[in-house]
Design a protein around this motif. Structure first.
Motif, PDB file in Angstrom:
ATOM      1  N   PHE A 169       0.920  -1.231   0.009  1.00  0.00           N
ATOM      2  CA  PHE A 169       0.067   0.053  -0.036  1.00  0.00           C
ATOM      3  C   PHE A 169       0.811   1.195  -0.033  1.00  0.00           C
ATOM      4  O   PHE A 169       0.252   2.459   0.243  1.00  0.00           O
ATOM      5  CB  PHE A 169      -0.844  -0.002   0.960  1.00  0.00           C
ATOM      6  N   HIS A 170       2.207   1.217  -0.398  1.00  0.00           N
ATOM      7  CA  HIS A 170       2.883   2.090  -0.286  1.00  0.00           C
ATOM      8  C   HIS A 170       3.200   2.767  -1.657  1.00  0.00           C
ATOM      9  O   HIS A 170       4.002   3.793  -1.711  1.00  0.00           O
ATOM     10  CB  HIS A 170       4.365   2.046   0.361  1.00  0.00           C
ATOM     11  N   GLU A 171       2.538   2.373  -2.444  1.00  0.00           N
ATOM     12  CA  GLU A 171       2.873   2.932  -3.988  1.00  0.00           C
ATOM     13  C   GLU A 171       1.530   2.622  -4.755  1.00  0.00           C
ATOM     14  O   GLU A 171       0.691   1.994  -4.465  1.00  0.00           O
ATOM     15  CB  GLU A 171       3.995   2.171  -4.438  1.00  0.00           C
ATOM     16  N   THR A 172       1.476   3.260  -5.893  1.00  0.00           N
ATOM     17  CA  THR A 172       0.446   3.252  -6.849  1.00  0.00           C
ATOM     18  C   THR A 172       0.877   2.529  -8.066  1.00  0.00           C
ATOM     19  O   THR A 172       0.096   2.337  -9.048  1.00  0.00           O
ATOM     20  CB  THR A 172      -0.214   4.574  -7.197  1.00  0.00           C
ATOM     21  N   PHE A 173       2.066   2.212  -7.961  1.00  0.00           N
ATOM     22  CA  PHE A 173       2.844   1.433  -9.046  1.00  0.00           C
ATOM     23  C   PHE A 173       2.142   0.034  -9.439  1.00  0.00           C
ATOM     24  O   PHE A 173       2.140  -0.483 -10.615  1.00  0.00           O
ATOM     25  CB  PHE A 173       4.326   1.146  -8.588  1.00  0.00           C
ATOM     26  N   HIS A 174       1.178  -0.755  -8.438  1.00  0.00           N
ATOM     27  CA  HIS A 174       0.877  -2.009  -8.661  1.00  0.00           C
ATOM     28  C   HIS A 174      -0.680  -1.617  -9.319  1.00  0.00           C
ATOM     29  O   HIS A 174      -1.159  -2.879  -9.489  1.00  0.00           O
ATOM     30  CB  HIS A 174       0.857  -2.696  -7.491  1.00  0.00           C
ATOM     31  N   LEU A 175      -0.962  -0.311  -9.443  1.00  0.00           N
ATOM     32  CA  LEU A 175      -2.579  -0.361  -9.920  1.00  0.00           C
ATOM     33  C   LEU A 175      -2.988  -1.118 -11.210  1.00  0.00           C
ATOM     34  O   LEU A 175      -3.723  -1.696 -11.287  1.00  0.00           O
ATOM     35  CB  LEU A 175      -2.854   0.993 -10.022  1.00  0.00           C
ATOM     36  N   ALA A 176      -1.918  -0.978 -12.173  1.00  0.00           N
ATOM     37  CA  ALA A 176      -2.272  -1.613 -13.374  1.00  0.00           C
ATOM     38  C   ALA A 176      -2.225  -2.776 -13.688  1.00  0.00           C
ATOM     39  O   ALA A 176      -3.475  -3.497 -13.895  1.00  0.00           O
ATOM     40  CB  ALA A 176      -1.042  -0.998 -14.593  1.00  0.00           C
ATOM     41  N   ALA A 177      -1.475  -3.759 -12.538  1.00  0.00           N
ATOM     42  CA  ALA A 177      -1.436  -5.177 -12.696  1.00  0.00           C
ATOM     43  C   ALA A 177      -2.337  -5.663 -11.740  1.00  0.00           C
ATOM     44  O   ALA A 177      -3.172  -6.481 -12.018  1.00  0.00           O
ATOM     45  CB  ALA A 177      -0.070  -5.784 -12.677  1.00  0.00           C
ATOM     46  N   THR A 178      -2.642  -5.024 -10.479  1.00  0.00           N
ATOM     47  CA  THR A 178      -3.279  -5.800  -9.772  1.00  0.00           C
ATOM     48  C   THR A 178      -4.830  -5.187  -9.546  1.00  0.00           C
ATOM     49  O   THR A 178      -5.789  -5.802  -9.171  1.00  0.00           O
ATOM     50  CB  THR A 178      -2.623  -5.202  -8.140  1.00  0.00           C
ATOM     51  N   HIS A 179      -4.973  -3.996  -9.809  1.00  0.00           N
ATOM     52  CA  HIS A 179      -6.300  -3.548  -9.877  1.00  0.00           C
ATOM     53  C   HIS A 179      -6.712  -2.670 -11.130  1.00  0.00           C
ATOM     54  O   HIS A 179      -6.759  -1.787 -11.540  1.00  0.00           O
ATOM     55  CB  HIS A 179      -6.628  -2.073  -8.961  1.00  0.00           C
ATOM     56  N   PRO A 180      -6.730  -3.816 -12.401  1.00  0.00           N
ATOM     57  CA  PRO A 180      -6.851  -3.143 -13.675  1.00  0.00           C
ATOM     58  C   PRO A 180      -8.110  -2.526 -13.888  1.00  0.00           C
ATOM     59  O   PRO A 180      -8.220  -1.709 -14.668  1.00  0.00           O
ATOM     60  CB  PRO A 180      -7.046  -4.426 -14.386  1.00  0.00           C
ATOM     61  N   GLN A 181      -9.027  -2.492 -13.134  1.00  0.00           N
ATOM     62  CA  GLN A 181     -10.384  -1.683 -13.456  1.00  0.00           C
ATOM     63  C   GLN A 181     -10.193  -0.369 -12.964  1.00  0.00           C
ATOM     64  O   GLN A 181     -10.889   0.476 -13.283  1.00  0.00           O
ATOM     65  CB  GLN A 181     -11.346  -2.371 -12.332  1.00  0.00           C
ATOM     66  N   LEU A 182      -9.171  -0.146 -12.056  1.00  0.00           N
ATOM     67  CA  LEU A 182      -8.765   1.521 -11.541  1.00  0.00           C
ATOM     68  C   LEU A 182      -7.999   2.047 -12.604  1.00  0.00           C
ATOM     69  O   LEU A 182      -7.805   3.228 -12.700  1.00  0.00           O
ATOM     70  CB  LEU A 182      -8.171   1.266 -10.308  1.00  0.00           C
ATOM     71  N   GLU A 183      -7.006   1.114 -13.434  1.00  0.00           N
ATOM     72  CA  GLU A 183      -6.224   1.863 -14.387  1.00  0.00           C
ATOM     73  C   GLU A 183      -6.209   1.064 -15.680  1.00  0.00           C
ATOM     74  O   GLU A 183      -5.142   0.311 -15.965  1.00  0.00           O
ATOM     75  CB  GLU A 183      -4.746   1.890 -13.698  1.00  0.00           C
ATOM     76  N   PRO A 184      -7.361   1.422 -16.355  1.00  0.00           N
ATOM     77  CA  PRO A 184      -7.576   0.318 -17.518  1.00  0.00           C
ATOM     78  C   PRO A 184      -6.461   0.588 -18.512  1.00  0.00           C
ATOM     79  O   PRO A 184      -5.938  -0.512 -19.458  1.00  0.00           O
ATOM     80  CB  PRO A 184      -8.763   0.771 -18.228  1.00  0.00           C
ATOM     81  N   VAL A 185      -5.877   2.124 -18.844  1.00  0.00           N
ATOM     82  CA  VAL A 185      -4.838   2.008 -19.727  1.00  0.00           C
ATOM     83  C   VAL A 185      -3.546   1.350 -19.534  1.00  0.00           C
ATOM     84  O   VAL A 185      -2.963   0.624 -20.301  1.00  0.00           O
ATOM     85  CB  VAL A 185      -4.621   3.623 -19.977  1.00  0.00           C
TER      86      VAL A 185
END
Ligand code: FES
Ligand SMILES: [Fe+2]
Length: 463
Positions: free
Chosen positions: A207-223
């Motif tokens: 939870f220390h970064e938003t670097f994982h959004l694309a792979a872990t939470h694809p719905q939050l970072e679709p691009v």
């Protein structure tokens, strides 16, 4: 990689070292390292032990467990809290378990009935003349206090005899935390994963970064997700996390926030209905899949903008914030001052060393805490707190923990933390690989992790 610690870590094995660009894996897997953390970090550092919402009334108590220590936290007066080592001076029994209320202001040991007032002074000893040849003194039987400080609705404790002054400890994040008005936000829900199968730092660092959004939470970072999973180049379209500034602060603290504009300080010209719909869709994800940073009442506010005209020079985001404050004002709900600094911090994170993460957003806040589970480096306790402002006259519920027995169960955890929790046991398992020596950290996106470990080394090498 070279070891870069400025502290006395030369005698440590390579697997414990902090490097310029990464960390030795033993910091997460070695039982000896976990023991050192107990002795030199957890027995000394200021740490978040409770929210005041756990002890709203005089006489209420709660307990906080850190490694092998149980701390009793008591609301002594309307405006005063005390913390004690949770043991009876007679034969050791804990004086509180979980949370409850000491009726009539009396702390009574369940074993032989010794009794104290809320200040920890002894009031009654059954057959007192039998102890210490009839000379047992009050101070032999008093409860042993732990240093305790209340700050913005958090109760911090330090088990050290002479801790660092709290004001000095909190100084680098004091201003932002005060401006966020966290003390005016109260409990909605609180969940704990007890004995989660990873080191406490592995859970926290998810939870220390938003670097994982694309792979872990694809719905939050679709691009970003299309780039990661389908190799589709974003062709100049920004990834969701590119706009984030990471700031490493003194004493291991840190924060990240929106650089320039945030989703809700956006000034996109010529707002279209489609942009409003995109904003609403993003908020729907957060309501459905997190239920804490955006609440359904906030979503209603966004939906109420449909069909409206955006005045010249304004944006959907600015109109949303205006409408949000109108509604909060009408309900008498406290909100932080919507200065550019605060609006940029919304959707970001403030980290208080060693293990408190605060994610504020539009008058709500999600709070994470990770701590060891005994001395087992492969287990931890991980908690999520949802807090918000309450309207005038609205009752705030007393904070009670709900234990999550299965972090993969949709009935127990919303989607976003379940996605995070699908990774952390795999990280811990992978770190044990014989061929894995260290982990690599991104210079910008993962700098808070490195900063935290440098401060950790400072504690671990203090005499
Ligand atoms: S152990 Fe507490 S009164 Fe005996
Ligand atoms: Fe995540």
């Amino acid at each position: 990689m070279t070891a870069t610690s400025e502290f006395e870590t030369q005698s440590w094995p390579e697997a414990w070292q902090v490097f310029d660009h990464g960390l030795g894996k033993g910091r997460y897997t070695d039982p000896e390292f976990a023991r050192l953390e107990r002795d030199r970090l957890w027995y000394r550092v200021w740490q978040f032990a409770a929210r005041l919402d756990e002890i709203p009334q005089v006489g209420d108590y709660t307990t906080y467990q850190i490694v092998d220590q149980s701390i009793l936290i008591v609301r002594v007066a309307e405006d005063r809290v005390k913390a004690f080592f949770n043991f009876c001076p007679h034969r050791g029994t804990t004086l509180g378990e979980g949370s409850d209320t000491f009726a009539r202001g009396a702390i009574i040991c369940p074993f032989h009935g010794w009794r104290w007032n809320l200040e920890g002074q002894i009031q009654f000893i059954l057959e007192r003349e039998q102890f210490r040849d009839g000379c047992l003194e009050d101070r032999d039987a008093r409860l042993r206090e732990v240093h305790c400080q209340v700050f913005e609705g958090f109760v911090f404790v330090s088990l050290a005899r002479e801790p660092q002054p709290f004001a000095e400890f909190i100084a680098p994040v004091r201003d932002i935390l005060e401006k966020l008005k966290l003390g005016q936000m109260h409990h909605r829900w609180w969940k704990a994963v007890v004995g989660a199968p990873c080191n406490w730092k592995v859970a926290q660092e998810a939870f220390h970064e938003t670097f994982h959004l694309a792979a872990t939470h694809p719905q939050l970072e679709p691009v970003g997700a299309r780039l990661v999973y389908e190799g589709i180049d974003p062709a100049g379209r920004p990834l969701g996390h590119e706009n984030i500034a990471y700031e490493a602060l003194a004493h291991g603290h840190g924060r990240f926030y929106a650089r320039g504009s945030s989703p809700i300080s956006d000034k996109t010209p010529n707002p279209t209905p489609a942009q409003l719909e995109a904003m609403i869709e993003h908020m729907e994800h957060l309501v459905e899949e997190l239920d804490t940073m955006v609440l359904s009442r906030d979503l209603e506010v966004a939906r109420s903008l449909r069909g409206r005209q955006v005045p010249p020079g304004s944006s959907w985001a600015a109109e949303f914030v205006k409408a949000l404050y109108e509604r909060a004002g009408a309900e008498g709900r406290p909100m932080p001052e919507p200065t550019p600094e605060i609006v940029q911090q919304w959707g970001g994170e403030v980290f208080v060393f060693p293990n408190l993460l605060i994610l504020p957003n539009i008058g709500n806040a999600m709070i994470y805490r990770a701590r060891p589970y005994g001395l087992d480096p492969d287990r931890c306790i991980f908690e999520i707190f949802s807090t918000t402002g309450y309207g005038a006259g609205e009752a705030v519920p007393r904070a009670q923990v709900e234990v999550v027995t299965d972090p993969t169960d949709p009935a127990q955890l919303p989607l976003i933390p379940r996605q995070d929790f699908s990774n952390v046991p795999r990280v811990q398992k992978g770190l044990h690989a014989l061929a894995c020596n260290r982990v690599w950290l991104a210079a910008e996106q993962e700098r808070l992790i490195l900063n935290m470990h440098r401060e950790l080394d400072r504690y671990l090498t203090l005499p």
